[in-house]
Each structure stands twice: as structure tokens, then as C-alpha cells.
Scaffold this motif. Structure first.
Motif, PDB file in Angstrom:
ATOM      1  N   GLY A  88       0.755  -1.195   0.044  1.00  0.00           N
ATOM      2  CA  GLY A  88      -0.026  -0.074  -0.058  1.00  0.00           C
ATOM      3  C   GLY A  88       0.861   1.284   0.026  1.00  0.00           C
ATOM      4  N   TYR A  89       2.047   1.356   0.323  1.00  0.00           N
ATOM      5  CA  TYR A  89       2.997   2.345   0.169  1.00  0.00           C
ATOM      6  C   TYR A  89       3.486   2.691  -1.384  1.00  0.00           C
ATOM      7  CZ  TYR A  89       3.202   2.798   5.073  1.00  0.00           C
ATOM      8  OH  TYR A  89       3.141   2.906   6.463  1.00  0.00           O
ATOM      9  N   ASN A  90       3.350   3.993  -1.613  1.00  0.00           N
ATOM     10  CA  ASN A  90       3.536   4.377  -3.269  1.00  0.00           C
ATOM     11  C   ASN A  90       4.336   5.733  -3.086  1.00  0.00           C
ATOM     12  OD1 ASN A  90       2.770   2.256  -5.006  1.00  0.00           O
ATOM     13  ND2 ASN A  90       0.792   2.472  -4.096  1.00  0.00           N
ATOM     14  N   PRO A  91       4.932   6.180  -4.158  1.00  0.00           N
ATOM     15  CA  PRO A  91       5.837   7.401  -4.068  1.00  0.00           C
ATOM     16  C   PRO A  91       4.874   8.565  -4.470  1.00  0.00           C
ATOM     17  CG  PRO A  91       6.090   6.245  -6.295  1.00  0.00           C
ATOM     18  CD  PRO A  91       5.177   5.154  -5.328  1.00  0.00           C
ATOM     19  N   SER A  92       5.355   9.658  -3.970  1.00  0.00           N
ATOM     20  CA  SER A  92       5.122  11.050  -4.367  1.00  0.00           C
ATOM     21  C   SER A  92       6.434  11.693  -4.632  1.00  0.00           C
ATOM     22  CB  SER A  92       4.381  11.714  -3.207  1.00  0.00           C
ATOM     23  OG  SER A  92       4.151  13.031  -3.659  1.00  0.00           O
ATOM     24  N   LEU A  93       6.753  12.503  -5.493  1.00  0.00           N
ATOM     25  CA  LEU A  93       8.094  13.248  -5.651  1.00  0.00           C
ATOM     26  C   LEU A  93       7.881  14.586  -5.405  1.00  0.00           C
ATOM     27  CD1 LEU A  93       7.697  10.710  -7.767  1.00  0.00           C
ATOM     28  CD2 LEU A  93       9.775  11.535  -8.397  1.00  0.00           C
ATOM     29  N   ARG A  94       9.118  15.166  -4.800  1.00  0.00           N
ATOM     30  CA  ARG A  94       9.380  16.591  -5.017  1.00  0.00           C
ATOM     31  C   ARG A  94      10.884  16.902  -5.329  1.00  0.00           C
ATOM     32  NH1 ARG A  94      11.004  17.253   0.825  1.00  0.00           N
ATOM     33  NH2 ARG A  94      10.670  15.386   1.861  1.00  0.00           N
ATOM     34  N   ARG A  95      10.823  17.969  -5.265  1.00  0.00           N
ATOM     35  CA  ARG A  95      12.360  18.257  -5.597  1.00  0.00           C
ATOM     36  C   ARG A  95      12.728  19.611  -4.939  1.00  0.00           C
ATOM     37  NH1 ARG A  95      12.224  18.562 -11.620  1.00  0.00           N
ATOM     38  NH2 ARG A  95      12.333  20.995 -11.236  1.00  0.00           N
ATOM     39  N   ASP A  96      14.193  19.680  -4.614  1.00  0.00           N
ATOM     40  CA  ASP A  96      14.513  20.975  -3.861  1.00  0.00           C
ATOM     41  C   ASP A  96      15.985  21.043  -4.673  1.00  0.00           C
ATOM     42  OD1 ASP A  96      15.504  23.223  -2.311  1.00  0.00           O
ATOM     43  OD2 ASP A  96      15.851  21.721  -0.478  1.00  0.00           O
ATOM     44  N   GLY A  97      16.096  22.103  -5.563  1.00  0.00           N
ATOM     45  CA  GLY A  97      17.041  22.263  -6.633  1.00  0.00           C
ATOM     46  C   GLY A  97      17.371  21.058  -7.219  1.00  0.00           C
ATOM     47  N   LEU A  98      18.614  20.713  -7.162  1.00  0.00           N
ATOM     48  CA  LEU A  98      18.933  19.469  -7.812  1.00  0.00           C
ATOM     49  C   LEU A  98      18.817  18.221  -7.130  1.00  0.00           C
ATOM     50  CD1 LEU A  98      22.349  20.802  -9.176  1.00  0.00           C
ATOM     51  CD2 LEU A  98      20.129  20.678 -10.660  1.00  0.00           C
ATOM     52  N   LEU A  99      18.003  18.268  -5.952  1.00  0.00           N
ATOM     53  CA  LEU A  99      17.820  17.154  -5.232  1.00  0.00           C
ATOM     54  C   LEU A  99      16.346  16.371  -5.361  1.00  0.00           C
ATOM     55  CD1 LEU A  99      18.317  15.167  -2.626  1.00  0.00           C
ATOM     56  CD2 LEU A  99      17.266  17.092  -1.223  1.00  0.00           C
ATOM     57  N   TRP A 100      16.540  15.302  -5.921  1.00  0.00           N
ATOM     58  CA  TRP A 100      14.948  14.679  -5.975  1.00  0.00           C
ATOM     59  C   TRP A 100      14.818  14.034  -4.836  1.00  0.00           C
ATOM     60  CZ3 TRP A 100      11.328  14.500  -9.791  1.00  0.00           C
ATOM     61  CH2 TRP A 100      11.676  14.990 -11.015  1.00  0.00           C
ATOM     62  N   VAL A 101      13.454  14.207  -4.079  1.00  0.00           N
ATOM     63  CA  VAL A 101      13.025  13.442  -2.934  1.00  0.00           C
ATOM     64  C   VAL A 101      11.938  12.587  -3.262  1.00  0.00           C
ATOM     65  CG1 VAL A 101      12.201  13.677  -0.632  1.00  0.00           C
ATOM     66  CG2 VAL A 101      13.937  15.261  -1.525  1.00  0.00           C
TER      67      VAL A 101
END
Length: 192
Positions: A83-96
Motif C-alpha cells: 500500500g506504500y507508493n511514491p510522491s515526488l518533490r524537488r529541492d534544487g537538484l535534489l530529488w526526494v
């Protein structure tokens, strides 16, 4: 509610784990599920600190490995609690990549245009900004080859899954995956 003798889900009670991928140049990403794994693909290569990913994902990420697919791309495969899936965000050149209880789907589904006649013949056009390099991948479990197009544009992916006579485009949280059903399929990324 668990009955007597039932074990707790290792991810139970954990709201979100965050996995960071730092780059020194703009890098495109694709994130999707395939064959029971969560895949994270980048269009540049780097050696990833798997120990740090294991510590950051404790309680949700059950296994993580880096799979070698070529000199110009990075592929991380992991298994997660159900049941765990990804959501993405960025901070400059950092992908989270935030992994949490949620359905697998992108923030912004990509429009897919079927063009029977174009300057290059019949094609599917996905109008995007900042597509990365196409990454061919041979699945180490299934043995088939598919194509991944990582994107710099955050949150753009395929939803719902699309099936065509010669290919399948599965749901992605980020980027595009093409599973060819014919050896005539090509995937290209162009600035135009």
C-alpha cells in the motif's frame, strides 16, 4: 484490527519515509512499479548510497538494490510495505521520493495523442517539456526489454495505464514507461 497471532505490518504506523537523490547537474527521473518492485530511474549515472536509503526507508522499504543498466543512467529497485507508493518533490537538484500510503498515480497525467499520419509515420505523441534521455532497460526478473523516459518536469506521468496493439504504457508516478509488444517500437525524446 489484528486478530490473535497476526503480525503487524512493518510499515504500520509510519506516515511517510523520504528517500533523497542528490545531483550536481539537472537530472530527469522516472518512478513506477513493475513486477512487485518500486523502480527509480535517472538519466545520469551515480553510485547510490544504499545504506543511507535503507536507513531513510526503515519500516517501509524492505529491500533496495542498484541495478547496472548502462554508463549513463541509474536504476534503483526496492520493495516496500503493501500500500506504500511514491510522491515526488524537488529541492534544487535534489530529488526526494516520499513513500507513503497512497495510490500509485502522477500529480499531472500526460496527454497521449495518437497520430496515424506524421512526418515520421504513425506515432504516439506525448507533448512534454524537458524530457530526459530514453533509457532502455532489460528487466532482471522477467528478462524482457522496455524503455523509460525520465522527466525533469515534476509530477508528470502516465495515468491510467494505456494499452495499444503494439505496446503498453503502465501507470507511473513520474516519467514514461513503454513496454513494447513488437520489435518495431522505438521511443524518442526530442526538444521539438
Amino acid at each position: 484490527v489484528r486478530g490473535a497471532g497476526e503480525e503487524a505490518d512493518p510499515g504500520e504506523g509510519i506516515a511517510v519515509v523520504s528517500l533523497g537523490f542528490s545531483w550536481d547537474l539537472p537530472t530527469a527521473a522516472a518512478v513506477f512499479r513493475r513486477a512487485g518492485y518500486l523502480w527509480v530511474v535517472f538519466d545520469r549515472f551515480q553510485e547510490v548510497d544504499l545504506g543511507l536509503l535503507r536507513r531513510s526507508g526503515a519500516g517501509v522499504v524492505r529491500s533496495v538494490e542498484q541495478v547496472r543498466i548502462g554508463p549513463n543512467s541509474t536504476l534503483i529497485r526496492m520493495t516496500t510495505a503493501p500500500g506504500y507508493n511514491p510522491s515526488l518533490r524537488r529541492d534544487g537538484l535534489l530529488w526526494v521520493v516520499d513513500v507513503m500510503r497512497r495510490p500509485l498515480r502522477p500529480e499531472r497525467p500526460i496527454r497521449i495523442q495518437a497520430q496515424e499520419e506524421s512526418p515520421v509515420g504513425a506515432r504516439l505523441l506525448l507533448p512534454l517539456v524537458e524530457g530526459g534521455r530514453v533509457v532502455p532497460v532489460r528487466d532482471p526478473e522477467l528478462g524482457d526489454q522496455f524503455f523509460v523516459l525520465p522527466l525533469i518536469q515534476l509530477g508528470h506521468g502516465v495515468y491510467p495505464e494505456r494499452t495499444f496493439p503494439e505496446l503498453i504504457m503502465p501507470v507511473t508516478a513520474q516519467g514514461i514507461v513503454v513496454v513494447p509488444l513488437s520489435d518495431r517500437i522505438q521511443m524518442r525524446s526530442s526538444r521539438s
